[in-house]
Write an enzyme that holds these catalytic residues in place. Structure first.
Site, mmCIF file in Angstrom:
data_model
loop_
_atom_site.group_PDB
_atom_site.id
_atom_site.type_symbol
_atom_site.label_atom_id
_atom_site.label_comp_id
_atom_site.label_asym_id
_atom_site.label_seq_id
_atom_site.Cartn_x
_atom_site.Cartn_y
_atom_site.Cartn_z
ATOM 1 N N ARG A 60 11.612 -34.914 -25.324
ATOM 2 C CA ARG A 60 10.352 -34.332 -25.798
ATOM 3 C C ARG A 60 9.295 -35.413 -26.038
ATOM 4 N NH1 ARG A 60 9.066 -31.883 -31.498
ATOM 5 N NH2 ARG A 60 7.269 -30.546 -31.036
ATOM 6 N N HIS A 64 5.559 -35.216 -24.508
ATOM 7 C CA HIS A 64 4.361 -35.245 -25.344
ATOM 8 C C HIS A 64 3.506 -36.470 -25.054
ATOM 9 C CE1 HIS A 64 4.965 -32.007 -28.570
ATOM 10 N NE2 HIS A 64 5.821 -31.760 -27.596
ATOM 11 N N ASN A 92 2.703 -32.783 -33.146
ATOM 12 C CA ASN A 92 3.658 -33.894 -33.035
ATOM 13 C C ASN A 92 4.365 -34.219 -34.341
ATOM 14 O OD1 ASN A 92 3.209 -34.304 -30.314
ATOM 15 N ND2 ASN A 92 1.599 -35.820 -30.637
ATOM 16 N N HIS A 190 14.049 -26.888 -22.780
ATOM 17 C CA HIS A 190 14.373 -26.249 -24.055
ATOM 18 C C HIS A 190 15.861 -25.953 -24.185
ATOM 19 C CE1 HIS A 190 9.990 -24.708 -24.778
ATOM 20 N NE2 HIS A 190 10.113 -26.020 -24.864
#
Length: 324
Positions: A60, A64, A92, A190
């Site tokens: 992740r 990001h 975040n 996910h």
């Protein structure tokens, strides 16, 4: 969506990606730091062995990072007195794994001082996190440089929201050079990790202003989630994004989504578009794991090439959380 596209050889995918970002190279550090991938892998084995749940957060972090200013490690920079950095933006706040990145970077600095960028470290760690979670591997072209600008406002504006529908998410992905297939494929990430209640609890409470559960969410699954998340403000509890398999990279995420058990609104939205729904139900059969692994590898290569800095356009930070 042509299912035959699943069979593209990974070598052709790398060639296509390298033609788009010709500045990145396979074996970029072959002379300056020849053991870079071995050093990263060795540390990642130790990190994931000690904390298997970190595979998702490290993947992740890379995602990001790349969606804001490109893959330039700007997500790692600390805020300063005069600037609120990306890592402190609301989307975040739940990011984890910063210490692991610094640990790997320190090993590389000891072996090859001032040579390997934090952006390349993040990219390699994300790939190895997936591999160590029993997912696919893919070749990573290197040569990224680190950015020096990081603002919370940009992160809040540019990151795909967990409540996004397909039209919104498609626009965001397209702005990064990613298409609808990349959207549904990268959503498969996910399968790893957990989420805090506030990121999805609005689906459980007061969805339409009358206290009802989101009708797109399976009612039995919603009941189980409500046992953990007592309100939209409950920040103490975590829920697995892929129940029963959140430490293993596999295709069970798609089976949950197909049964209306995707945790986020963005997961449920994949069933509202004909193309993404076809992909979800195709992979959910459990007969096309290898095809999904190839697709995920292709999309990760594309994502890892977003907005990269090369040469004098960027720096190589000695510590990833602060400018030199």
């Amino acid at each position: 969506m042509a299912m035959g596209s699943f069979l593209i050889p990974i070598s052709l995918l790398v060639l296509a990606a390298s033609s788009a970002v010709a500045q990145l190279e396979m074996g970029y550090y072959r002379k300056s730091c020849p053991d870079v991938e071995a050093i990263v892998r060795e540390e990642m084995v130790k990190i994931i062995s000690a904390a298997p749940s970190l595979a998702g957060p490290l993947l992740r972090l890379h995602f990001h990072d790349c969606f804001v200013r490109g893959c330039d490690a700007s997500v790692l920079l600390d805020s300063t007195k005069g600037n609120l950095a990306e890592r402190d933006a609301k989307p975040n706040k739940s990011l984890r794994g910063f210490g692991s990145v610094e640990r790997v970077k320190a090993k590389l600095e000891a072996a090859c001082p001032g040579v390997v960028s934090c952006a390349d470290v993040l990219t390699l760690m994300a790939r190895d996190a997936v591999v160590l979670a029993k997912g696919p591997s893919w070749p990573v072209a290197l040569g990224r440089r680190d950015g020096s600008v990081s603002t919370a406002t940009e992160a809040s504006d540019e990151l795909p929201p967990s409540f996004g529908d397909v039209p919104l998410l498609t626009r965001i992905f397209a702005s990064k050079g990613l298409d609808l297939k990349d959207l549904v494929v990268l959503s498969g990430a996910h399968t790893l990790g957990t989420a805090h209640c506030p990121s999805f609890a609005d689906r459980l409470y007061n969805t339409t202003g009358n206290g009802l559960v989101d009708p797109s969410l399976d009612s039995e699954y919603a009941d189980k989630l409500r046992l953990k998340c007592k309100s939209v403000h409950d920040k103490s509890m975590l829920s697995e994004m892929d129940p029963g398999s959140y430490r293993t990279f596999d295709t069970s995420y798609y089976r949950h989504v197909a049964k209306r058990r995707g945790l986020f609104r963005s997961d449920a939205a994949l069933l509202t578009d004909a193309t993404t729904e076809e992909y979800v139900r195709h992979v959910a059969t459990g007969k096309f794991d290898d095809a999904f692994f190839r697709d995920f590898s292709e999309s990760m290569i594309k994502m890892g090439n977003i907005g990269v800095l090369i040469g004098r356009d960027g720096d190589i930070r000695k510590k990833c959380y602060v400018l030199n």
